[in-house]
Design a protein around this motif. Structure first.
Motif, PDB file in Angstrom:
ATOM      1  N   GLY A 130       0.824  -1.180  -0.101  1.00 53.08           N
ATOM      2  CA  GLY A 130       0.059  -0.075  -0.023  1.00 53.08           C
ATOM      3  C   GLY A 130       0.867   1.050   0.084  1.00 53.08           C
ATOM      4  O   GLY A 130       2.104   1.272  -0.116  1.00 53.08           O
ATOM      5  N   GLY A 131       0.189   2.526   0.398  1.00 50.12           N
ATOM      6  CA  GLY A 131       1.113   3.600   0.207  1.00 50.12           C
ATOM      7  C   GLY A 131       1.881   3.813   1.402  1.00 50.12           C
ATOM      8  O   GLY A 131       2.804   4.320   1.229  1.00 50.12           O
ATOM      9  N   THR A 132       1.470   3.405   2.495  1.00 43.70           N
ATOM     10  CA  THR A 132       2.419   3.704   3.844  1.00 43.70           C
ATOM     11  C   THR A 132       3.735   2.938   3.436  1.00 43.70           C
ATOM     12  O   THR A 132       4.925   3.318   3.617  1.00 43.70           O
ATOM     13  N   ASN A 182       5.689   4.760   0.761  1.00 43.14           N
ATOM     14  CA  ASN A 182       6.205   6.051   1.254  1.00 43.14           C
ATOM     15  C   ASN A 182       7.417   5.727   2.247  1.00 43.14           C
ATOM     16  O   ASN A 182       8.539   6.323   2.219  1.00 43.14           O
ATOM     17  N   HIS A 231       0.709  13.178   4.661  1.00 43.22           N
ATOM     18  CA  HIS A 231       0.041  12.190   5.375  1.00 43.22           C
ATOM     19  C   HIS A 231       0.995  11.664   6.401  1.00 43.22           C
ATOM     20  O   HIS A 231       2.050  11.964   6.160  1.00 43.22           O
ATOM     21  N   SER A 270       1.883   8.916   7.055  1.00 48.75           N
ATOM     22  CA  SER A 270       2.747   7.820   6.630  1.00 48.75           C
ATOM     23  C   SER A 270       4.237   8.306   6.024  1.00 48.75           C
ATOM     24  O   SER A 270       5.264   7.712   6.066  1.00 48.75           O
ATOM     25  N   MET A 327       3.753  16.035  -1.040  1.00 44.31           N
ATOM     26  CA  MET A 327       2.665  15.295  -1.704  1.00 44.31           C
ATOM     27  C   MET A 327       2.036  16.062  -2.897  1.00 44.31           C
ATOM     28  O   MET A 327       2.131  17.330  -2.942  1.00 44.31           O
ATOM     29  N   ASN A 345      -5.062  15.501   1.086  1.00 40.87           N
ATOM     30  CA  ASN A 345      -6.197  14.764   1.360  1.00 40.87           C
ATOM     31  C   ASN A 345      -7.484  15.539   1.980  1.00 40.87           C
ATOM     32  O   ASN A 345      -8.571  15.163   2.014  1.00 40.87           O
ATOM     33  N   ASP A 352       4.017  11.878  -2.946  1.00 43.42           N
ATOM     34  CA  ASP A 352       3.020  10.920  -2.650  1.00 43.42           C
ATOM     35  C   ASP A 352       1.645  11.117  -3.511  1.00 43.42           C
ATOM     36  O   ASP A 352       0.869  12.323  -3.293  1.00 43.42           O
ATOM     37  N   ALA A 386      -0.905   9.754  -3.666  1.00 40.79           N
ATOM     38  CA  ALA A 386      -2.251   9.004  -3.441  1.00 40.79           C
ATOM     39  C   ALA A 386      -3.478   9.726  -3.849  1.00 40.79           C
ATOM     40  O   ALA A 386      -4.578   9.136  -4.398  1.00 40.79           O
ATOM     41  N   GLN A 387      -3.941  10.822  -3.516  1.00 43.03           N
ATOM     42  CA  GLN A 387      -5.008  11.695  -3.440  1.00 43.03           C
ATOM     43  C   GLN A 387      -5.247  11.825  -4.681  1.00 43.03           C
ATOM     44  O   GLN A 387      -6.317  12.391  -4.981  1.00 43.03           O
ATOM     45  N   VAL A 408      -1.682   4.454  -4.402  1.00 42.78           N
ATOM     46  CA  VAL A 408      -2.605   3.891  -3.451  1.00 42.78           C
ATOM     47  C   VAL A 408      -3.845   3.670  -4.029  1.00 42.78           C
ATOM     48  O   VAL A 408      -4.451   4.273  -4.475  1.00 42.78           O
ATOM     49  N   HIS A 423      -6.607   1.991  -2.941  1.00 44.49           N
ATOM     50  CA  HIS A 423      -7.903   2.167  -2.725  1.00 44.49           C
ATOM     51  C   HIS A 423      -8.438   3.500  -2.528  1.00 44.49           C
ATOM     52  O   HIS A 423      -9.414   3.920  -1.913  1.00 44.49           O
ATOM     53  N   LYS A 424      -7.963   4.434  -3.331  1.00 39.82           N
ATOM     54  CA  LYS A 424      -8.135   5.744  -3.737  1.00 39.82           C
ATOM     55  C   LYS A 424      -8.791   5.922  -5.002  1.00 39.82           C
ATOM     56  O   LYS A 424      -9.471   6.888  -5.356  1.00 39.82           O
TER      57      LYS A 424
HETATM   58  C1  LIG Z   1      -2.283  11.080   1.042  1.00 34.67           C
HETATM   59  C2  LIG Z   1      -2.024   9.650   1.438  1.00 34.67           C
HETATM   60  N1  LIG Z   1      -0.850   8.951   1.361  1.00 34.67           N
HETATM   61  C3  LIG Z   1      -0.552   7.756   1.842  1.00 34.67           C
HETATM   62  C4  LIG Z   1      -2.003   7.202   2.172  1.00 34.67           C
HETATM   63  C5  LIG Z   1      -1.516   5.624   2.771  1.00 34.67           C
HETATM   64  O1  LIG Z   1      -2.067   4.737   1.902  1.00 34.67           O
HETATM   65  P1  LIG Z   1      -2.319   3.205   2.523  1.00 34.67           P
HETATM   66  O2  LIG Z   1      -3.625   3.281   3.219  1.00 34.67           O
HETATM   67  O3  LIG Z   1      -2.435   2.464   1.426  1.00 34.67           O
HETATM   68  O4  LIG Z   1      -1.206   2.813   3.476  1.00 34.67           O
HETATM   69  C6  LIG Z   1      -3.131   7.672   2.093  1.00 34.67           C
HETATM   70  C7  LIG Z   1      -4.316   7.054   2.372  1.00 34.67           C
HETATM   71  O5  LIG Z   1      -4.620   6.078   3.278  1.00 34.67           O
HETATM   72  C8  LIG Z   1      -3.113   8.901   1.792  1.00 34.67           C
HETATM   73  O6  LIG Z   1      -4.332   9.541   1.594  1.00 34.67           O
END
Ligand SMILES: Cc1ncc(COP(=O)(O)O)c(C=O)c1O
Ligand SMILES: O=C(O)CC[SeH]
Length: 432
Positions: A86-88, A91, A135, A137, A184, A188, A220, A222-223, A243, A245-246
């Motif tokens: 995942g994103g965490t 990162n 975020h 992470s 980022m 978010n 990052d 993700a958003q 990421v 699940h976004k």
């Molecule tokens: C900006 C951002 N970075 C990183 C993440 C982390 O991703 P993950 O939940 O897959 O670890 C998220 C969402 O959870 C996020 O909104």
């Protein structure tokens, strides 16, 4: 209202009224084509991708096809994609790599007599620059490196006028020991888009003027992915976090690296069976990767339509909020002079001492939204540090509602959500 047909989670409950989901920045449901791709991989591609016989090859082929689709979505090459949980994880891999890269490059320089391990009697540490609205992470990873004495970190504050990190402020923070800049692409909570392309242009020209180690560049994304066009090479980043699940994919992610192990360093955080070219070993999660690849394919195909729908829906939502509450009663926390924002994010405060964000949402019967980042949901009534850092006054930030719409959000959903908010405000302000 489940935007993709079929039985929604809430239709099985004994709820009297359908829920209206407006928290797509927290997470998204899966597109039905994505669920199908996952299911097919579960049934047909259960083999170990490293096995040479047919079940293994089926799995490997699915993974390779997904890699190509994820790469295409972010304007990269298949070899630039490293799948992660995942994103965490993605990162953390960037920050871990940057520290390792700093010492490896300095070690080489010291051997050549170009660097010292101490300056003015203090031991030299790698320096990292990030923003103050990242975020967790990124934020907590950086804070931990600093607390453990593994890096010096500068958290560059975003402008309280634009809510963006300003390029000049980042450049002013650069030191000879700076090894990573991580900002980022889109925030978010405010939805504000950061000036990554301009930042990378400035840092790349600086890198050309100084000897290795170069300053590594990470965003990052993700958003941003699935909402606006994201092209890693146009941005000029070395790393870009993806990421799933976004953007209607499952809980899995990836890290884009511009030429991993050749142009751009990657140091694995753990070791194992050689998967992902040893950058991220562990037997691959084929079904989740299949889902990520399908979702990426949908983004590449439909992004323009998605973005148009999201922006039109958010504009309608903001118009209806103004119509129902009046301009004086609300404050938009995602409107900043001179800043572009995500097309799906409406951060709004309904003003009044009785209208703290959490209290308003808990008085809503249908609306499912948040006051800010889901991972900060245990913060009680404390206003979001991201909004405060972005210049939103405390009494306004305390009333924030983050409304983030999705691909299936309709004008009818907007009407129901705004009416839900209206009745909640009426109830809380004791108006009959
Ligand atoms: C900006 C951002 N970075 C990183 C993440 C982390 O991703 P993950 O939940 O897959 O670890 C998220 C969402 O959870 C996020 O909104
Ligand atoms: O912003 C969100 O809700 C996802 C990150 Se915690």
């Amino acid at each position: 209202h489940h935007p993709h047909g079929g039985q929604s989670l809430w239709q099985h409950c004994d709820l009297q009224e359908e829920r209206i989901y407006m928290d797509y920045n927290a997470t998204t449901p899966l597109e039905s084509e994505v669920i199908l791709a996952i299911s097919e991989a579960l049934h047909e591609a259960w083999g170990n991708p490293s096995s040479s016989y047919l079940p293994g090859r089926k799995a490997k082929n699915i993974i390779n096809r997904s890699r190509e689709n994820v790469a295409r979505m972010v304007g990269g090459r298949a070899e630039d994609i490293i799948f992660t949980s995942g994103g965490t994880e993605a990162n953390n891999l960037v920050f871990y790599t940057a520290i390792k890269y700093f010492w490896e490059a300095r070690g080489a320089a010291e051997i050549n007599g170009q660097e010292k391990s101490h300056q003015n009697g203090k031991s030299v540490l790698p320096h990292i620059i990030t923003s103050n609205v990242e975020h967790d992470s990124v934020k907590l990873t950086a804070e931990n490196l600093s607390r453990e004495g593994k890096a010096d970190v500068t958290f560059v504050p975003v402008s309280k006028v634009t809510a963006r990190v300003e390029v000049e402020d980042v450049m002013a923070a650069v030191r000879p020991t700076t090894c990573l800049i991580s900002v980022m692409l889109a925030n978010n909570e405010t939805g504000v888009l950061m000036p990554i392309r301009e930042l990378c242009q400035r840092v790349r020209s600086l890198n050309k003027q100084q000897p290795a180690p170069r300053i590594l560049l990470h965003t990052d994304a993700a958003q941003a992915i699935g909402k606006v066009r994201v092209d890693a090479q146009e941005l000029g980043v070395d790393y870009l976090t993806i990421v799933g699940h976004k953007f209607y994919a499952p809980r899995v992610g990836a890290l884009y690296v511009n030429g991993p192990g050749t142009t751009t360093p990657v140091f694995p955080m753990f070791f194992g069976g050689g998967q992902e070219r040893n950058f991220r070993p562990g037997t691959e999660n084929t079904p989740m990767i299949a889902g990520l690849g399908k979702a990426a394919e949908l983004v590449s195909t439909h992004l323009s339509r998605y973005e148009t729908h999201l922006r039109e829906t958010t504009l309608y939502l903001e118009q209806r909020l103004q119509d129902v509450f009046g301009r004086e009663k609300i404050h938009f926390n995602s409107h900043f002079l001179g800043s572009e924002t995500l097309p799906n994010t409406c951060n709004v405060s309904i003003l009044g001492p009785e209208l703290k964000g959490r209290r308003v949402l808990s008085s809503c019967r249908r609306l499912l939204a948040s006051v800010g980042a889901a991972c900060h949901s245990n913060r009680g009534d404390r206003p979001s540090h991201i909004l405060l850092s972005s210049g939103i006054p405390p009494e306004v930030a305390a009333n924030a509602l983050r409304l983030s719409v999705g691909r299936g959000t309709t004008h009818s959903d907007v009407e129901l959500a705004v009416e839900d908010l209206r009745q909640a405000v009426q109830q809380l302000e004791g108006l009959s």
